[in-house]
Design an enzyme around this catalytic site. Sequence first.
Site, PDB file in Angstrom:
ATOM      1  N   THR A   1      51.922  32.466  68.715  1.00  0.00           N
ATOM      2  CA  THR A   1      50.491  32.765  68.621  1.00  0.00           C
ATOM      3  C   THR A   1      49.872  32.369  67.285  1.00  0.00           C
ATOM      4  OG1 THR A   1      50.668  34.607  70.143  1.00  0.00           O
ATOM      5  CG2 THR A   1      48.847  34.705  68.604  1.00  0.00           C
TER       6      THR A   1
ATOM      7  N   ASP B   1      55.329  28.201  73.149  1.00  0.00           N
ATOM      8  CA  ASP B   1      55.109  29.620  73.370  1.00  0.00           C
ATOM      9  C   ASP B   1      56.533  30.148  73.492  1.00  0.00           C
ATOM     10  OD1 ASP B   1      54.971  32.111  74.881  1.00  0.00           O
ATOM     11  OD2 ASP B   1      52.861  31.622  75.194  1.00  0.00           O
ATOM     12  N   SER B   2      56.891  31.180  72.753  1.00  0.00           N
ATOM     13  CA  SER B   2      58.317  31.542  72.691  1.00  0.00           C
ATOM     14  C   SER B   2      58.842  32.074  74.018  1.00  0.00           C
ATOM     15  CB  SER B   2      58.601  32.511  71.551  1.00  0.00           C
ATOM     16  OG  SER B   2      58.214  33.814  71.859  1.00  0.00           O
TER      17      SER B   2
ATOM     18  N   THR C   1      56.178  35.895  69.040  1.00  0.00           N
ATOM     19  CA  THR C   1      56.774  37.235  68.991  1.00  0.00           C
ATOM     20  C   THR C   1      57.580  37.573  70.248  1.00  0.00           C
ATOM     21  OG1 THR C   1      54.773  38.269  69.901  1.00  0.00           O
ATOM     22  CG2 THR C   1      54.949  38.151  67.502  1.00  0.00           C
ATOM     23  N   ASP C   2      57.246  36.945  71.385  1.00  0.00           N
ATOM     24  CA  ASP C   2      57.867  37.363  72.651  1.00  0.00           C
ATOM     25  C   ASP C   2      59.391  37.324  72.606  1.00  0.00           C
ATOM     26  OD1 ASP C   2      55.421  37.899  73.729  1.00  0.00           O
ATOM     27  OD2 ASP C   2      55.290  36.065  74.925  1.00  0.00           O
TER      28      ASP C   2
ATOM     29  N   THR D   1      73.162  50.419  76.035  1.00  0.00           N
ATOM     30  CA  THR D   1      72.313  51.472  76.617  1.00  0.00           C
ATOM     31  C   THR D   1      70.878  50.988  76.853  1.00  0.00           C
ATOM     32  OG1 THR D   1      71.374  53.674  76.292  1.00  0.00           O
ATOM     33  CG2 THR D   1      71.891  52.435  74.291  1.00  0.00           C
ATOM     34  N   GLN D   2      70.268  51.531  77.891  1.00  0.00           N
ATOM     35  CA  GLN D   2      68.849  51.262  78.154  1.00  0.00           C
ATOM     36  C   GLN D   2      67.961  51.985  77.141  1.00  0.00           C
ATOM     37  OE1 GLN D   2      67.792  52.335  82.190  1.00  0.00           O
ATOM     38  NE2 GLN D   2      69.369  51.010  83.057  1.00  0.00           N
TER      39      GLN D   2
HETATM   40  N1  ASP Z   1      53.437  34.321  73.784  1.00  0.00           N
HETATM   41  C1  ASP Z   1      53.450  34.263  72.337  1.00  0.00           C
HETATM   42  C2  ASP Z   1      54.804  33.719  71.910  1.00  0.00           C
HETATM   43  O1  ASP Z   1      55.764  34.435  71.943  1.00  0.00           O
HETATM   44  C3  ASP Z   1      53.219  35.623  71.758  1.00  0.00           C
HETATM   45  C4  ASP Z   1      53.159  35.698  70.248  1.00  0.00           C
HETATM   46  O2  ASP Z   1      53.493  34.797  69.517  1.00  0.00           O
HETATM   47  O3  ASP Z   1      52.756  36.770  69.748  1.00  0.00           O
HETATM   48  O4  ASP Z   1      54.895  32.556  71.556  1.00  0.00           O
END
Ligand code: ASP
Length: 337
Positions: A15, A60-61, A92-93, A272-273
């Site tokens: 992002t 996009d990750s 972040t994903d 563990t969950q």
């Molecule tokens: N979909 C984005 C990614 O993981 C989300 C992000 O970066 O916050 O590339």
Amino acid sequence: MPRQKSILIVYAGGTIGMRRSRRGYVPQAGFLEARMAAMPDLRSPDLPRYAIHELVPLLDSANMRPRDWLTIGRAIRDAYDEHDGFVVIHGTDTMAYTAAALSFMLDNLGKPVILTGSQIPLVEVRSDGRENLITSLLIAARYRLPEVCLYFGDRLLRGNRATKVSAAGFRAFASPNFPPLGRAGVEIEIDRELLRPMPSAPFRLRPVAHPHVADLRIFPGITAELLRQFLAPPLDGAVLHTYGVGNAPDDPELLAAIAAATARGVVLVNCTQCLKGRVDMEDYATGKALLEAGVISGYDMNPEAALTKLFYLLSRGLETAEVRRLMQQDLRGELSR
Ligand code: ASP
């Protein structure tokens, strides 16, 4: 005057560098670099020098695969001697998966590798990317941090202990089973006691290949049929997300499916969950049954670390017994027993 430190930014996507399109946010080649060049803050003499290595294509990750971890690892290996530290700009994903994977692949790492990104793109006025990026650059230049870390929303976490806990909050990551390595308030404070020791052997990249690795969350009503299909060849290893301290239904048919897979050499790891805590398969009969069916303990590893560790170990051509042994050992600070 001390030499100005030099940091390599490996830009993988996410992002932070995205721009709006008709289909939602998308990464675009060259866009982040141009944006950063226009930011006077990034030319401050307090910051290290940096070079940007942009990956092609930017992702996009959600689209990251193990071979992309390898591309990032190679970019760091190829520039290892020329820089004092590395900042990986990433979505972040799946940032926690990449951080954990890199922690295993970058063997005898003696320099900081810090993954960061943002929830709001850098081009937006309320972006959290500016602070995440600037503080990551400062930490990578200032501290002797021989490990893969993740910096996000004022905390520095061990990469293989981090997990994404908030879809939209600025504090998107937590490290439920290990304290933060540092905090950035008015001062940046690093807890040196927690850091990994400096390596005594030369740095090297250990590649990941393409073992058949998977992940399954146990749920009420799971059937032996589903489990048999999941565990069928060519599976090499899997993380089982169990209840509480590592329990699953002790239905004989389910257990027979699990025992048949482990007898075939499939490495099954119990995590563990629960967000926080550890597996102890000796506590309940429902946990003990998994142990007897050949499942090994993931102790307090988070599922991202367990999964990427399986990718790493199963890529090394080791005997199954050795993979099982190393899975249960602390290799990079990912597990405490
Ligand atoms: N979909 C984005 C990614 O993981 C989300 C992000 O970066 O916050 O590339």
